[in-house]
Design an enzyme around this catalytic site. Structure first.
Site, mmCIF file in Angstrom:
data_model
loop_
_atom_site.group_PDB
_atom_site.id
_atom_site.type_symbol
_atom_site.label_atom_id
_atom_site.label_comp_id
_atom_site.label_asym_id
_atom_site.label_seq_id
_atom_site.Cartn_x
_atom_site.Cartn_y
_atom_site.Cartn_z
ATOM 1 N N GLY A 12 10.627 58.667 48.017
ATOM 2 C CA GLY A 12 10.154 59.853 48.714
ATOM 3 C C GLY A 12 9.303 60.750 47.845
ATOM 4 N N ARG A 65 16.109 48.261 67.809
ATOM 5 C CA ARG A 65 15.282 49.410 67.439
ATOM 6 C C ARG A 65 15.525 50.605 68.348
ATOM 7 N NH1 ARG A 65 9.446 47.496 66.650
ATOM 8 N NH2 ARG A 65 10.425 46.622 64.778
ATOM 9 N N ARG A 91 9.794 52.328 58.983
ATOM 10 C CA ARG A 91 10.254 51.831 60.269
ATOM 11 C C ARG A 91 9.159 52.050 61.300
ATOM 12 N NH1 ARG A 91 14.200 48.618 61.203
ATOM 13 N NH2 ARG A 91 14.583 49.612 63.215
ATOM 14 N N LEU A 93 8.377 53.071 64.868
ATOM 15 C CA LEU A 93 9.132 53.907 65.808
ATOM 16 C C LEU A 93 8.835 53.514 67.251
ATOM 17 C CD1 LEU A 93 8.481 57.241 63.919
ATOM 18 C CD2 LEU A 93 10.641 55.961 63.986
ATOM 19 N N HIS A 109 -0.630 58.145 55.701
ATOM 20 C CA HIS A 109 -0.920 56.716 55.568
ATOM 21 C C HIS A 109 -1.884 56.516 54.402
ATOM 22 C CE1 HIS A 109 -1.337 52.559 56.799
ATOM 23 N NE2 HIS A 109 -2.646 52.683 56.665
ATOM 24 N N THR A 141 1.494 58.724 67.082
ATOM 25 C CA THR A 141 1.493 58.297 68.478
ATOM 26 C C THR A 141 2.150 56.917 68.556
ATOM 27 O OG1 THR A 141 -0.682 57.247 68.285
ATOM 28 C CG2 THR A 141 -0.625 59.579 68.952
ATOM 29 N N GLU A 143 0.840 54.145 69.134
ATOM 30 C CA GLU A 143 0.019 53.111 68.506
ATOM 31 C C GLU A 143 0.093 53.281 66.995
ATOM 32 O OE1 GLU A 143 -4.498 51.228 68.693
ATOM 33 O OE2 GLU A 143 -4.021 53.062 69.779
#
EC number: 2.1.2.2
Length: 215
Positions: A12, A65, A91, A93, A109, A141, A143
């Site tokens: 982290g 999930r 993960r 989502l 990202h 989002t 995607e």
């Protein structure tokens, strides 16, 4: 003072940057909790040492999930967050989870989206021979890695770069722009209009974030 919850899966380092900015008085948020899907995540120790509540939900303990994401959302909501911050949360989502936190779920990202979504971004950038690489803070989002962009920082790709050296330079920029994006949210300066982000009163500051990183 906005409540934020941070999700991690490992060390982290972006969480560490957020804690440091909070402690320096430059980030007007209450970090209500740090939650991980891995009990061995080093970031949990860091957060606890900083006086932040921690939780762990092992995704392997759930049937799928959807079940994990439902339990994760319930855990997050115990802390009444204004914003959920993904800081190396490894993960994918579910759409229901993303909808639940629509407009208040941020991710960082390690590429200049829409280039190189997914994993192994630095090696892929080297393999493609791009001359500019970087990182992107965006709203999440359904995607993967395609949500509205809040801010990006760029670095030059050097002739002698390997994956590790390029990743290290990008990570330094992540630690600059993620706290900035969270601060903008906390100060009510982010607006989503037709799927695009507007930052009130920060045009020149955004430019300043981009330019120095190209050295």
């Amino acid at each position: 003072m906005k409540n934020i919850v941070i999700l991690i899966s490992g060390r982290g380092s972006n969480m560490e940057a957020l804690i440091a900015e909070r402690d320096a008085g430059r980030l007007p948020v209450n970090i209500a909790a740090v939650i991980s899907n891995r009990a061995d995540a080093k970031g949990l120790e860091t957060a606890a040492a900083a006086g932040i509540a921690t939780r762990c939900l092992d995704h392997k303990a759930f049937a799928g999930r959807e079940a994990f994401d439902a339990a994760l959302a319930a855990c997050i909501d115990e802390f009444s967050p204004d914003l959920v911050v993904l800081a190396g949360f490894m993960r994918i989502l579910t759409p229901d989870f993303v909808r639940h936190y629509a407009g208040r779920l941020l991710n960082i990202h390690p590429s200049l989206l829409p280039s190189f979504p997914g994993l192994h971004t630095h090696q892929r950038a080297l393999d493609e021979g791009v001359r500019i690489h970087g990182c992107t803070v965006h709203f999440v989002t359904a995607e993967l890695d395609h949500g509205p962009v809040v801010v990006q920082a760029a670095v030059a790709v050097l002739d002698d770069d390997d994956e590790a050296s390029l990743a290290a330079r990008v990570l330094r920029q992540e630690h600059r722009v993620y706290p900035q994006a969270v601060r903008w949210f906390a100060e009510g300066r982010l607006t989503l209009i037709d799927g695009r982000v507007r930052v009130a009163g920060e045009v020149f500051e955004q430019d300043a974030l981009l330019a120095p990183a190209l050295r």
